[in-house]
Design a protein around this motif. Structure first.
Motif, mmCIF file in Angstrom:
data_model
loop_
_atom_site.group_PDB
_atom_site.id
_atom_site.type_symbol
_atom_site.label_atom_id
_atom_site.label_comp_id
_atom_site.label_asym_id
_atom_site.label_seq_id
_atom_site.Cartn_x
_atom_site.Cartn_y
_atom_site.Cartn_z
ATOM 1 N N MET A 95 0.848 -1.179 0.000
ATOM 2 C CA MET A 95 0.000 0.000 0.000
ATOM 3 C C MET A 95 0.891 1.238 0.000
ATOM 4 S SD MET A 95 -2.968 1.147 2.647
ATOM 5 C CE MET A 95 -2.043 1.345 4.145
ATOM 6 N N MET A 96 0.630 2.121 -0.959
ATOM 7 C CA MET A 96 1.378 3.365 -1.019
ATOM 8 C C MET A 96 0.402 4.514 -1.238
ATOM 9 S SD MET A 96 4.559 4.682 -3.453
ATOM 10 C CE MET A 96 3.878 3.970 -4.918
ATOM 11 N N LYS A 97 0.339 5.398 -0.272
ATOM 12 C CA LYS A 97 -0.473 6.599 -0.419
ATOM 13 C C LYS A 97 0.377 7.649 -1.128
ATOM 14 C CE LYS A 97 -3.441 5.728 3.512
ATOM 15 N NZ LYS A 97 -4.653 5.437 2.816
ATOM 16 N N THR A 137 4.267 11.085 -5.143
ATOM 17 C CA THR A 137 3.410 12.068 -5.805
ATOM 18 C C THR A 137 3.178 11.641 -7.246
ATOM 19 O OG1 THR A 137 4.396 13.803 -4.427
ATOM 20 C CG2 THR A 137 3.188 14.534 -6.368
ATOM 21 N N ALA A 138 1.971 11.837 -7.742
ATOM 22 C CA ALA A 138 1.633 11.527 -9.135
ATOM 23 C C ALA A 138 2.331 12.514 -10.066
ATOM 24 C CB ALA A 138 0.127 11.610 -9.337
ATOM 25 N N ASN A 139 2.800 12.007 -11.227
ATOM 26 C CA ASN A 139 3.271 12.935 -12.251
ATOM 27 C C ASN A 139 2.034 13.569 -12.899
ATOM 28 O OD1 ASN A 139 2.310 11.109 -14.243
ATOM 29 N ND2 ASN A 139 4.336 10.292 -14.657
ATOM 30 N N HIS A 140 2.234 14.463 -13.841
ATOM 31 C CA HIS A 140 1.104 15.195 -14.413
ATOM 32 C C HIS A 140 0.118 14.285 -15.146
ATOM 33 C CE1 HIS A 140 4.003 18.832 -14.385
ATOM 34 N NE2 HIS A 140 3.403 18.686 -13.223
ATOM 35 N N VAL A 141 0.626 13.312 -15.892
ATOM 36 C CA VAL A 141 -0.267 12.381 -16.587
ATOM 37 C C VAL A 141 -1.093 11.607 -15.570
ATOM 38 C CG1 VAL A 141 -0.353 10.296 -18.022
ATOM 39 C CG2 VAL A 141 1.148 12.192 -18.668
ATOM 40 N N ARG A 142 -0.439 11.053 -14.567
ATOM 41 C CA ARG A 142 -1.147 10.255 -13.562
ATOM 42 C C ARG A 142 -2.159 11.108 -12.795
ATOM 43 N NH1 ARG A 142 -0.759 5.447 -10.636
ATOM 44 N NH2 ARG A 142 -2.547 5.462 -9.230
ATOM 45 N N ALA A 143 -1.798 12.336 -12.476
ATOM 46 C CA ALA A 143 -2.726 13.221 -11.771
ATOM 47 C C ALA A 143 -4.001 13.419 -12.595
ATOM 48 C CB ALA A 143 -2.063 14.560 -11.461
ATOM 49 N N CYS A 144 -3.848 13.606 -13.895
ATOM 50 C CA CYS A 144 -5.022 13.758 -14.774
ATOM 51 C C CYS A 144 -5.831 12.467 -14.830
ATOM 52 C CB CYS A 144 -4.595 14.181 -16.174
ATOM 53 S SG CYS A 144 -4.003 15.885 -16.270
ATOM 54 N N THR A 172 -2.263 3.542 -4.102
ATOM 55 C CA THR A 172 -1.966 2.817 -5.337
ATOM 56 C C THR A 172 -2.648 1.456 -5.387
ATOM 57 O OG1 THR A 172 0.073 1.913 -4.387
ATOM 58 C CG2 THR A 172 0.271 3.933 -5.706
ATOM 59 N N GLU A 173 -2.871 0.836 -4.238
ATOM 60 C CA GLU A 173 -3.500 -0.494 -4.232
ATOM 61 C C GLU A 173 -4.975 -0.445 -4.618
ATOM 62 O OE1 GLU A 173 -2.895 -3.073 -0.933
ATOM 63 O OE2 GLU A 173 -0.753 -2.648 -0.872
ATOM 64 N N ARG A 174 -5.596 0.695 -4.444
ATOM 65 C CA ARG A 174 -7.016 0.832 -4.783
ATOM 66 C C ARG A 174 -7.225 1.456 -6.153
ATOM 67 N NH1 ARG A 174 -8.874 2.868 1.109
ATOM 68 N NH2 ARG A 174 -8.797 0.820 2.087
ATOM 69 N N SER A 175 -6.149 1.720 -6.839
ATOM 70 C CA SER A 175 -6.235 2.392 -8.137
ATOM 71 C C SER A 175 -6.098 1.396 -9.272
ATOM 72 C CB SER A 175 -5.114 3.432 -8.249
ATOM 73 O OG SER A 175 -5.047 3.925 -9.567
ATOM 74 N N PRO A 176 -6.869 1.581 -10.341
ATOM 75 C CA PRO A 176 -6.704 0.725 -11.519
ATOM 76 C C PRO A 176 -5.366 0.958 -12.217
ATOM 77 C CG PRO A 176 -8.225 2.505 -12.004
ATOM 78 C CD PRO A 176 -7.926 2.579 -10.529
#
Length: 137
Positions: free
Chosen positions: A1-3, A61-68, A38-42
């Motif tokens: 699990m990674m927040k 932290t999410a990069n810009h693509v992942r944040a979108c 990350t564990e709850r994300s597709p």
């Protein structure tokens, strides 16, 4: 699990050479950024790296693509609006984005996701969807 930090906060951090992100840094609530797991994300841990986040130090932290992608997956379409031209502004990321969003097609909010992608990516989205549907036949 990674927040990890994502959403609009993540769009205001990180490398600016590849994608511009957002420019409303001072208008954001840095006390309570959007945090997902990350564990709850597709999307798993794709696009998550370490960044210096105000008040938190160096954290995932999410990069810009992942944040979108996270904004789309969470249904925050108004926050993601303009992502192609304003936040990403780099067509080399389009195939990655289209493929990641296609993975959400079984979600209950798929019609809204599909409409959003049609507005953002226009013909690119239609051609991509058609190619994916033809593969399934």
């Amino acid at each position: 699990m990674m927040k990890y930090v994502t959403g609009l906060n993540a769009l205001n951090l990180g490398e600016r050479d590849d994608t511009p992100g957002d420019w409303h840094y001072s208008a954001l609530d840095w006390e309570r950024p959007m945090i997902l797991d990350t564990e709850r994300s597709p999307f798993g841990a794709q696009g998550v790296g370490l960044e210096d986040v105000p008040g938190r130090g160096i954290v995932p932290t999410a990069n810009h693509v992942r944040a979108c992608l996270d904004l789309i997956e969470q249904g925050y379409f108004s926050d993601a609006q303009g992502m192609r031209e304003n936040f990403i502004s780099n067509e080399s990321h389009t195939p990655e984005i289209l493929q990641a969003v296609w993975a959400l097609r079984e979600r209950g909010n798929w019609p809204a996701i599909d409409r959003f992608m049609g507005r953002e990516y226009l013909t690119s989205w239609l051609v991509f969807k058609r190619s994916q549907l033809l593969r399934q036949e």
